[in-house]
Structure formats: C-alpha cells, structure tokens
Design a protein around this motif. Structure first.
Motif, PDB file in Angstrom:
ATOM      1  N   SER A  30       0.804  -1.249  -0.083  1.00 36.40           N
ATOM      2  CA  SER A  30      -0.266  -0.010  -0.101  1.00 36.40           C
ATOM      3  C   SER A  30       0.762   1.395  -0.224  1.00 36.40           C
ATOM      4  CB  SER A  30      -0.816  -0.071   1.253  1.00 36.40           C
ATOM      5  OG  SER A  30      -0.165  -0.246   2.402  1.00 36.40           O
ATOM      6  N   SER A  31       2.155   0.927  -0.065  1.00 36.60           N
ATOM      7  CA  SER A  31       3.018   2.086  -0.288  1.00 36.60           C
ATOM      8  C   SER A  31       3.378   2.623  -1.493  1.00 36.60           C
ATOM      9  CB  SER A  31       4.248   2.064   0.838  1.00 36.60           C
ATOM     10  OG  SER A  31       3.654   1.910   1.989  1.00 36.60           O
ATOM     11  N   GLU A  32       4.112   3.544  -1.882  1.00 34.91           N
ATOM     12  CA  GLU A  32       4.867   4.052  -3.084  1.00 34.91           C
ATOM     13  C   GLU A  32       6.119   3.104  -3.318  1.00 34.91           C
ATOM     14  OE1 GLU A  32       5.645   8.101  -3.599  1.00 34.91           O
ATOM     15  OE2 GLU A  32       3.633   8.443  -4.374  1.00 34.91           O
ATOM     16  N   PHE A  33       6.232   2.572  -4.716  1.00 39.22           N
ATOM     17  CA  PHE A  33       7.341   1.775  -4.950  1.00 39.22           C
ATOM     18  C   PHE A  33       8.024   2.633  -6.274  1.00 39.22           C
ATOM     19  CE2 PHE A  33       4.765  -1.262  -2.881  1.00 39.22           C
ATOM     20  CZ  PHE A  33       5.644  -1.958  -2.280  1.00 39.22           C
ATOM     21  N   ARG A  34       9.435   2.261  -6.284  1.00 42.07           N
ATOM     22  CA  ARG A  34      10.036   2.964  -7.264  1.00 42.07           C
ATOM     23  C   ARG A  34      10.454   1.626  -8.218  1.00 42.07           C
ATOM     24  NH1 ARG A  34      15.765   4.884  -7.998  1.00 42.07           N
ATOM     25  NH2 ARG A  34      15.666   5.872  -9.813  1.00 42.07           N
ATOM     26  N   VAL A  35      10.065   1.726  -9.502  1.00 41.11           N
ATOM     27  CA  VAL A  35      10.640   0.481 -10.125  1.00 41.11           C
ATOM     28  C   VAL A  35      11.559   1.399 -11.434  1.00 41.11           C
ATOM     29  CG1 VAL A  35       8.888  -0.950  -9.693  1.00 41.11           C
ATOM     30  CG2 VAL A  35       8.727   0.511 -11.588  1.00 41.11           C
ATOM     31  N   VAL A  36      12.572   0.524 -11.791  1.00 44.49           N
ATOM     32  CA  VAL A  36      13.262   1.101 -13.136  1.00 44.49           C
ATOM     33  C   VAL A  36      12.993  -0.129 -14.231  1.00 44.49           C
ATOM     34  CG1 VAL A  36      15.704   1.710 -13.757  1.00 44.49           C
ATOM     35  CG2 VAL A  36      14.942   2.291 -11.516  1.00 44.49           C
ATOM     36  N   CYS A  37      12.808   0.286 -15.289  1.00 44.30           N
ATOM     37  CA  CYS A  37      12.796  -0.432 -16.457  1.00 44.30           C
ATOM     38  C   CYS A  37      14.228  -0.879 -16.899  1.00 44.30           C
ATOM     39  CB  CYS A  37      12.183   0.362 -17.745  1.00 44.30           C
ATOM     40  SG  CYS A  37      12.229  -0.666 -19.041  1.00 44.30           S
ATOM     41  N   THR A  38      14.598  -2.081 -16.628  1.00 47.65           N
ATOM     42  CA  THR A  38      15.945  -2.449 -17.085  1.00 47.65           C
ATOM     43  C   THR A  38      16.478  -2.455 -18.568  1.00 47.65           C
ATOM     44  OG1 THR A  38      15.259  -4.765 -17.459  1.00 47.65           O
ATOM     45  CG2 THR A  38      16.216  -4.302 -15.276  1.00 47.65           C
ATOM     46  N   ALA A  39      15.488  -2.167 -19.357  1.00 46.89           N
ATOM     47  CA  ALA A  39      15.793  -2.014 -20.866  1.00 46.89           C
ATOM     48  C   ALA A  39      16.237  -0.551 -21.118  1.00 46.89           C
ATOM     49  CB  ALA A  39      14.660  -2.374 -21.761  1.00 46.89           C
ATOM     50  N   SER A  40      15.480   0.450 -20.413  1.00 47.65           N
ATOM     51  CA  SER A  40      15.622   1.703 -20.630  1.00 47.65           C
ATOM     52  C   SER A  40      16.406   2.552 -19.610  1.00 47.65           C
ATOM     53  CB  SER A  40      14.620   2.442 -21.182  1.00 47.65           C
ATOM     54  OG  SER A  40      13.611   2.577 -19.935  1.00 47.65           O
ATOM     55  N   GLU A  41      16.249   1.888 -18.449  1.00 49.68           N
ATOM     56  CA  GLU A  41      16.815   2.714 -17.090  1.00 49.68           C
ATOM     57  C   GLU A  41      15.801   3.936 -16.713  1.00 49.68           C
ATOM     58  OE1 GLU A  41      21.017   3.411 -17.140  1.00 49.68           O
ATOM     59  OE2 GLU A  41      21.140   1.161 -17.703  1.00 49.68           O
ATOM     60  N   VAL A  42      14.662   3.895 -17.128  1.00 50.98           N
ATOM     61  CA  VAL A  42      13.764   4.812 -16.859  1.00 50.98           C
ATOM     62  C   VAL A  42      13.078   4.614 -15.456  1.00 50.98           C
ATOM     63  CG1 VAL A  42      11.440   6.064 -17.563  1.00 50.98           C
ATOM     64  CG2 VAL A  42      13.214   5.691 -19.206  1.00 50.98           C
ATOM     65  N   ALA A  43      12.913   5.553 -14.600  1.00 48.95           N
ATOM     66  CA  ALA A  43      12.308   5.056 -13.219  1.00 48.95           C
ATOM     67  C   ALA A  43      10.832   5.628 -13.197  1.00 48.95           C
ATOM     68  CB  ALA A  43      13.056   6.009 -12.135  1.00 48.95           C
ATOM     69  N   TYR A  44       9.913   4.900 -12.727  1.00 49.71           N
ATOM     70  CA  TYR A  44       8.670   5.236 -12.296  1.00 49.71           C
ATOM     71  C   TYR A  44       8.190   4.947 -10.708  1.00 49.71           C
ATOM     72  CZ  TYR A  44       8.426   4.081 -17.293  1.00 49.71           C
ATOM     73  OH  TYR A  44       8.641   4.050 -18.717  1.00 49.71           O
ATOM     74  N   THR A  45       7.638   5.837 -10.264  1.00 52.26           N
ATOM     75  CA  THR A  45       7.070   5.549  -9.066  1.00 52.26           C
ATOM     76  C   THR A  45       5.496   5.032  -9.095  1.00 52.26           C
ATOM     77  OG1 THR A  45       8.350   7.528  -8.190  1.00 52.26           O
ATOM     78  CG2 THR A  45       6.556   6.967  -7.031  1.00 52.26           C
ATOM     79  N   LEU A  46       5.279   4.347  -8.165  1.00 54.06           N
ATOM     80  CA  LEU A  46       4.154   3.689  -8.562  1.00 54.06           C
ATOM     81  C   LEU A  46       3.339   3.354  -7.198  1.00 54.06           C
ATOM     82  CD1 LEU A  46       3.952  -0.008  -8.531  1.00 54.06           C
ATOM     83  CD2 LEU A  46       5.810   0.904 -10.019  1.00 54.06           C
ATOM     84  N   THR A  47       1.953   2.850  -7.057  1.00 55.68           N
ATOM     85  CA  THR A  47       1.465   2.359  -5.867  1.00 55.68           C
ATOM     86  C   THR A  47       0.757   1.043  -6.371  1.00 55.68           C
ATOM     87  OG1 THR A  47      -0.572   3.566  -6.238  1.00 55.68           O
ATOM     88  CG2 THR A  47       0.942   4.347  -4.698  1.00 55.68           C
ATOM     89  N   LEU A  48       0.722  -0.074  -5.621  1.00 54.57           N
ATOM     90  CA  LEU A  48      -0.006  -1.117  -6.097  1.00 54.57           C
ATOM     91  C   LEU A  48      -1.217  -1.529  -5.504  1.00 54.57           C
ATOM     92  CD1 LEU A  48       3.317  -3.268  -6.262  1.00 54.57           C
ATOM     93  CD2 LEU A  48       1.896  -2.555  -8.433  1.00 54.57           C
ATOM     94  N   ASP A  49      -2.012  -0.433  -4.868  1.00 49.97           N
ATOM     95  CA  ASP A  49      -3.208  -0.594  -4.213  1.00 49.97           C
ATOM     96  C   ASP A  49      -3.852  -1.747  -4.535  1.00 49.97           C
ATOM     97  OD1 ASP A  49      -2.184   1.333  -2.299  1.00 49.97           O
ATOM     98  OD2 ASP A  49      -3.127   2.765  -3.361  1.00 49.97           O
ATOM     99  N   ASP A  50      -4.193  -1.591  -6.137  1.00 55.12           N
ATOM    100  CA  ASP A  50      -5.347  -2.942  -6.518  1.00 55.12           C
ATOM    101  C   ASP A  50      -4.481  -4.033  -6.960  1.00 55.12           C
ATOM    102  OD1 ASP A  50      -3.914  -1.810  -8.683  1.00 55.12           O
ATOM    103  OD2 ASP A  50      -5.691  -1.119  -9.824  1.00 55.12           O
TER     104      ASP A  50
END
Length: 86
Positions: A30-50
C-alpha cells in the motif's frame, strides 16, 4: 539497493522485516514503490493498491507491468544466528 527482477512467476525477495516475538501473517503493498525499467533505465513511481500496475516505456518501446501481485513470508536468520552464535 535495487536489484533487477526478471523471473516472471517466481517469488523474489522484496523486503525484510525484523519480527521479535511475533509472526507476520499478511502484507499489503500500500506504499509507493520505485521501479526502473531495465531496458531503458527509466524510473517510475507507483502504488500497487489494486495489486496491478501497467505502463508503456517509450524509450524502450516495451509494455511493462506488474499483475496479480502475491506475497509469501520466508523465515531468514542472520549468519551468526544460523551458526548458533549470538
């Protein structure tokens, strides 16, 4: 420390809890997570509430997603405890 996760359908370590005298039975993302696409090294901040997250990574031209997030608890011990030392 971030580690790549590329094994779809397999459990991977995500977080470690220190639980003295209690045993966890459930965990919710229920918290924010930071993921990085390994192919592009672009970072995304996301929540996985659902329990799901999808995105299109324009730099790599790939769809990236987290679906049907599940978790399990595994007991781990510090190396000194595993040897019987404290």
């Amino acid at each position: 420390r971030m580690r790549p996760y590329t094994q779809s359908g397999q459990f991977a370590p995500l977080i470690t809890f220190e639980c003295r005298g209690v045993q966890p039975v459930a965990w919710e993302a229920s918290s924010e997570f930071r993921v990085v696409c390994t192919a592009s090294e672009v970072a995304y901040t996301l929540t996985l509430d659902d329990g799901e997250w999808t995105e299109y990574d324009e730099k790599s031209g790939e769809s990236i997603a987290i679906y049907a997030l599940t978790s399990q608890f595994v007991t781990v011990k510090k190396p000194a405890e595993a040897d019987g030392k404290k």
